[in-house]
Motif scaffolding. Structure first.
Motif, PDB file in Angstrom:
ATOM      1  N   VAL A 175       6.081  14.077   6.607  1.00 50.80           N
ATOM      2  CA  VAL A 175       7.313  14.798   6.912  1.00 50.80           C
ATOM      3  C   VAL A 175       7.545  15.869   5.855  1.00 50.80           C
ATOM      4  O   VAL A 175       7.454  15.607   4.654  1.00 50.80           O
ATOM      5  CB  VAL A 175       8.517  13.840   6.946  1.00 50.80           C
ATOM      6  CG1 VAL A 175       9.812  14.607   7.197  1.00 50.80           C
ATOM      7  CG2 VAL A 175       8.320  12.788   8.030  1.00 50.80           C
ATOM      8  N   THR A 176       7.861  17.069   6.315  1.00 48.23           N
ATOM      9  CA  THR A 176       8.264  18.145   5.427  1.00 48.23           C
ATOM     10  C   THR A 176       9.610  18.652   5.907  1.00 48.23           C
ATOM     11  O   THR A 176      10.127  18.248   6.948  1.00 48.23           O
ATOM     12  CB  THR A 176       7.245  19.301   5.443  1.00 48.23           C
ATOM     13  OG1 THR A 176       7.231  19.903   6.743  1.00 48.23           O
ATOM     14  CG2 THR A 176       5.852  18.789   5.113  1.00 48.23           C
ATOM     15  N   THR A 177      10.197  19.568   5.149  1.00 48.81           N
ATOM     16  CA  THR A 177      11.519  20.082   5.522  1.00 48.81           C
ATOM     17  C   THR A 177      11.481  20.852   6.827  1.00 48.81           C
ATOM     18  O   THR A 177      12.489  20.998   7.500  1.00 48.81           O
ATOM     19  CB  THR A 177      12.052  21.005   4.423  1.00 48.81           C
ATOM     20  OG1 THR A 177      11.094  22.043   4.165  1.00 48.81           O
ATOM     21  CG2 THR A 177      12.309  20.213   3.150  1.00 48.81           C
ATOM     22  N   ARG A 198       0.828  -1.211   0.000  1.00 43.09           N
ATOM     23  CA  ARG A 198       0.000   0.000   0.000  1.00 43.09           C
ATOM     24  C   ARG A 198       0.860   1.259   0.000  1.00 43.09           C
ATOM     25  O   ARG A 198       0.608   2.192  -0.766  1.00 43.09           O
ATOM     26  CB  ARG A 198      -0.930  -0.007   1.224  1.00 43.09           C
ATOM     27  CG  ARG A 198      -1.747   1.272   1.410  1.00 43.09           C
ATOM     28  CD  ARG A 198      -2.641   1.573   0.231  1.00 43.09           C
ATOM     29  NE  ARG A 198      -3.470   2.750   0.486  1.00 43.09           N
ATOM     30  CZ  ARG A 198      -4.099   3.441  -0.460  1.00 43.09           C
ATOM     31  NH1 ARG A 198      -4.001   3.083  -1.728  1.00 43.09           N
ATOM     32  NH2 ARG A 198      -4.827   4.493  -0.143  1.00 43.09           N
ATOM     33  N   LEU A 199       1.882   1.294   0.834  1.00 43.83           N
ATOM     34  CA  LEU A 199       2.738   2.477   0.908  1.00 43.83           C
ATOM     35  C   LEU A 199       3.444   2.746  -0.417  1.00 43.83           C
ATOM     36  O   LEU A 199       3.652   3.905  -0.795  1.00 43.83           O
ATOM     37  CB  LEU A 199       3.768   2.314   2.025  1.00 43.83           C
ATOM     38  CG  LEU A 199       3.248   2.461   3.453  1.00 43.83           C
ATOM     39  CD1 LEU A 199       4.358   2.108   4.450  1.00 43.83           C
ATOM     40  CD2 LEU A 199       2.741   3.871   3.717  1.00 43.83           C
ATOM     41  N   ASN A 200       3.815   1.680  -1.121  1.00 44.90           N
ATOM     42  CA  ASN A 200       4.504   1.860  -2.394  1.00 44.90           C
ATOM     43  C   ASN A 200       3.696   2.700  -3.371  1.00 44.90           C
ATOM     44  O   ASN A 200       4.266   3.356  -4.249  1.00 44.90           O
ATOM     45  CB  ASN A 200       4.816   0.508  -3.028  1.00 44.90           C
ATOM     46  CG  ASN A 200       5.965  -0.214  -2.352  1.00 44.90           C
ATOM     47  OD1 ASN A 200       6.711   0.380  -1.581  1.00 44.90           O
ATOM     48  ND2 ASN A 200       6.098  -1.504  -2.624  1.00 44.90           N
ATOM     49  N   GLY A 201       2.380   2.687  -3.237  1.00 44.12           N
ATOM     50  CA  GLY A 201       1.528   3.386  -4.184  1.00 44.12           C
ATOM     51  C   GLY A 201       1.118   4.777  -3.774  1.00 44.12           C
ATOM     52  O   GLY A 201       0.510   5.493  -4.583  1.00 44.12           O
ATOM     53  N   MET A 208       2.065   8.466  -7.018  1.00 45.63           N
ATOM     54  CA  MET A 208       1.724   9.650  -7.792  1.00 45.63           C
ATOM     55  C   MET A 208       1.813  10.916  -6.948  1.00 45.63           C
ATOM     56  O   MET A 208       1.488  11.993  -7.395  1.00 45.63           O
ATOM     57  CB  MET A 208       0.297   9.500  -8.348  1.00 45.63           C
ATOM     58  CG  MET A 208       0.124   8.293  -9.263  1.00 45.63           C
ATOM     59  SD  MET A 208       1.244   8.324 -10.678  1.00 45.63           S
ATOM     60  CE  MET A 208       0.565   9.716 -11.577  1.00 45.63           C
ATOM     61  N   VAL A 209       2.248  10.767  -5.696  1.00 44.84           N
ATOM     62  CA  VAL A 209       2.367  11.932  -4.809  1.00 44.84           C
ATOM     63  C   VAL A 209       3.774  11.957  -4.230  1.00 44.84           C
ATOM     64  O   VAL A 209       3.976  11.768  -3.040  1.00 44.84           O
ATOM     65  CB  VAL A 209       1.310  11.901  -3.686  1.00 44.84           C
ATOM     66  CG1 VAL A 209      -0.041  12.309  -4.201  1.00 44.84           C
ATOM     67  CG2 VAL A 209       1.228  10.509  -3.046  1.00 44.84           C
ATOM     68  N   PRO A 210       4.793  12.212  -5.074  1.00 39.51           N
ATOM     69  CA  PRO A 210       6.173  12.140  -4.597  1.00 39.51           C
ATOM     70  C   PRO A 210       6.490  13.154  -3.512  1.00 39.51           C
ATOM     71  O   PRO A 210       7.481  13.017  -2.803  1.00 39.51           O
ATOM     72  CB  PRO A 210       6.984  12.409  -5.871  1.00 39.51           C
ATOM     73  CG  PRO A 210       6.059  13.158  -6.768  1.00 39.51           C
ATOM     74  CD  PRO A 210       4.702  12.591  -6.485  1.00 39.51           C
ATOM     75  N   GLU A 211       5.648  14.179  -3.378  1.00 35.50           N
ATOM     76  CA  GLU A 211       5.920  15.171  -2.336  1.00 35.50           C
ATOM     77  C   GLU A 211       5.567  14.661  -0.947  1.00 35.50           C
ATOM     78  O   GLU A 211       5.918  15.284   0.051  1.00 35.50           O
ATOM     79  CB  GLU A 211       5.139  16.460  -2.616  1.00 35.50           C
ATOM     80  CG  GLU A 211       3.646  16.404  -2.314  1.00 35.50           C
ATOM     81  CD  GLU A 211       2.827  15.709  -3.395  1.00 35.50           C
ATOM     82  OE1 GLU A 211       1.589  15.674  -3.268  1.00 35.50           O
ATOM     83  OE2 GLU A 211       3.438  15.217  -4.359  1.00 35.50           O
ATOM     84  N   LEU A 212       4.863  13.543  -0.867  1.00 36.73           N
ATOM     85  CA  LEU A 212       4.459  13.001   0.420  1.00 36.73           C
ATOM     86  C   LEU A 212       5.481  11.975   0.896  1.00 36.73           C
ATOM     87  O   LEU A 212       5.677  10.936   0.269  1.00 36.73           O
ATOM     88  CB  LEU A 212       3.081  12.350   0.332  1.00 36.73           C
ATOM     89  CG  LEU A 212       2.547  11.726   1.628  1.00 36.73           C
ATOM     90  CD1 LEU A 212       2.379  12.786   2.714  1.00 36.73           C
ATOM     91  CD2 LEU A 212       1.232  11.009   1.388  1.00 36.73           C
ATOM     92  N   THR A 213       6.133  12.281   1.992  1.00 36.02           N
ATOM     93  CA  THR A 213       7.057  11.347   2.621  1.00 36.02           C
ATOM     94  C   THR A 213       6.537  11.046   4.022  1.00 36.02           C
ATOM     95  O   THR A 213       6.116  11.955   4.741  1.00 36.02           O
ATOM     96  CB  THR A 213       8.475  11.940   2.715  1.00 36.02           C
ATOM     97  OG1 THR A 213       8.963  12.182   1.389  1.00 36.02           O
ATOM     98  CG2 THR A 213       9.423  10.988   3.425  1.00 36.02           C
ATOM     99  N   LEU A 214       6.565   9.783   4.379  1.00 36.43           N
ATOM    100  CA  LEU A 214       6.036   9.365   5.669  1.00 36.43           C
ATOM    101  C   LEU A 214       7.126   8.721   6.513  1.00 36.43           C
ATOM    102  O   LEU A 214       7.971   7.987   5.994  1.00 36.43           O
ATOM    103  CB  LEU A 214       4.894   8.355   5.478  1.00 36.43           C
ATOM    104  CG  LEU A 214       3.675   8.828   4.691  1.00 36.43           C
ATOM    105  CD1 LEU A 214       2.689   7.685   4.517  1.00 36.43           C
ATOM    106  CD2 LEU A 214       2.998  10.013   5.381  1.00 36.43           C
ATOM    107  N   GLU A 215       7.075   8.980   7.795  1.00 43.15           N
ATOM    108  CA  GLU A 215       7.945   8.319   8.762  1.00 43.15           C
ATOM    109  C   GLU A 215       7.092   7.507   9.722  1.00 43.15           C
ATOM    110  O   GLU A 215       6.023   7.960  10.143  1.00 43.15           O
ATOM    111  CB  GLU A 215       8.763   9.343   9.552  1.00 43.15           C
ATOM    112  CG  GLU A 215       9.933   9.912   8.813  1.00 43.15           C
ATOM    113  CD  GLU A 215      10.794  10.797   9.709  1.00 43.15           C
ATOM    114  OE1 GLU A 215      11.898  11.152   9.293  1.00 43.15           O
ATOM    115  OE2 GLU A 215      10.351  11.119  10.828  1.00 43.15           O
TER     116      GLU A 215
END
Length: 327
Positions: free
Chosen positions: A314-316, A175-178, A246-253
């Protein structure tokens, strides 16, 4: 649509159905209620008639189960009273379609659902909001996730792993991969890469051991169902195996919360949803074993403490340490 009793909450949990928040987040809910009011906001809770669809009980008795669990854990429950998937679209009355992408009518309707939900949330003040990741790809869980794109204030947002789907090996990773880039520890076996065949074998073996499969009667039906479901699971995993976010700006920790001291209370609350608990777990002991195996994979050690895992955007300018969940 129900109206919340308060205007300020310690936390709001978005629950696709009556039971999802407690099954997925019962440990954290039991902690947060000690700090202030907690709201569980259920989305798809309206049924046109009693129906048991391939083991899933869809009827108004589930509202009493929710009321009992809410009283037991101490949270407030509110429902949007949107139609559950099989009543909303004819296509979802086929079990296989429940775990495929939402049909076009649902995607067109999503903005209406978002407007209704955000109007309610706009009247509330809350410290945190918990949203399902959509693990398992149940269409209602996916819609509950998609409704938050674009996400409201990410400083307050956490994603939770949908249980019991997250207890199936590799389900979280697929799921996370997508949907996002994600960071996980090297010892986290639940996110470790695996070739497609091994991943499918492990997932199919785990699914075959669920009460949902073991409860099938008579014996011959169960024997025929296991390979059929395994093939369906292979095709489902293949659909998402190579999906690119499709949402490369979203990074999760990941944020792993230890709930060993709350596990008994969580399972007691889960068992109050008897129409669902008995379909997913053969017994209380089976439930404990399932959650234990999940914790083992996440933490990479045998007999790890009971846990719930959440995912933080996570954002900068924001890191995971700004989330101070009770311990």
């Amino acid at each position: 649509m129900d109206k919340p009793r308060h205007t300020r909450y310690q936390a709001v949990f978005i629950s696709p159905h009556l039971d999802d928040a407690v099954f997925s987040c019962g440990g954290v809910i039991s902690k947060l209620v000690e700090e202030g009011p907690v709201l569980v906001l259920n989305l798809f809770t309206r049924y046109l008639s009693g129906l048991k669809l391939h083991g899933a009980v869809l009827g108004d008795e589930r509202h009493q189960e929710e009321a009992d669990a809410a009283e037991f854990l101490g949270f407030e429950s509110v429902s949007l009273h949107e139609l559950d998937a099989p009543f909303r679209r004819d296509a979802y009355q086929r079990l296989g379609n429940l775990f495929r992408p939402p049909v076009a009518q649902d995607m067109e309707w999503l903005s209406t659902l978002r407007e209704k939900l955000f109007a309610l949330l706009g009247e509330l003040d809350f410290e945190q909001i918990y949203v399902p990741l959509g693990i398992g790809w149940h269409v209602d869980h996916v819609l509950a996730h998609l409704v938050f794109e674009p996400w409201i204030d990410r400083k307050k947002l956490l994603f939770y792993e949908d249980a019991p789907y997250c207890c199936i090996p590799h389900s979280t990773r697929y799921r996370l991969n997508g949907i996002a880039h994600y960071e996980g520890g090297l010892a986290d076996l639940s996110l470790a890469p695996s070739n497609a065949l091994n991943a499918w074998r492990q997932a199919a073996r785990a699914y075959g051991q669920t009460a949902l499969m073991k409860n099938l009667q008579p014996w011959i039906v169960r024997q025929l169902a296991v390979p059929a479901v395994s093939i369906y699971l292979y095709r489902l995993m293949a659909r998402y195996r190579n999906q690119v976010t499709m949402v490369p700006e979203l990074t999760l920790e990941p944020l792993v919360v230890q709930i060993a001291d709350r596990l008994g209370k969580k399972i007691d609350a889960m068992a109050l949803y008897s129409s669902q608990f008995n379909e997913f777990f053969a017994s209380r002991q089976d439930c404990v074993a399932t959650l234990q195996a999940y914790a083992d994979r996440v933490q990479g050690i045998a007999e790890a403490a009971a846990i719930e895992r959440y995912w933080v955007p996570v954002t900068t300018s924001s890191r995971i340490d700004r989330y101070e969940l009770p311990v």
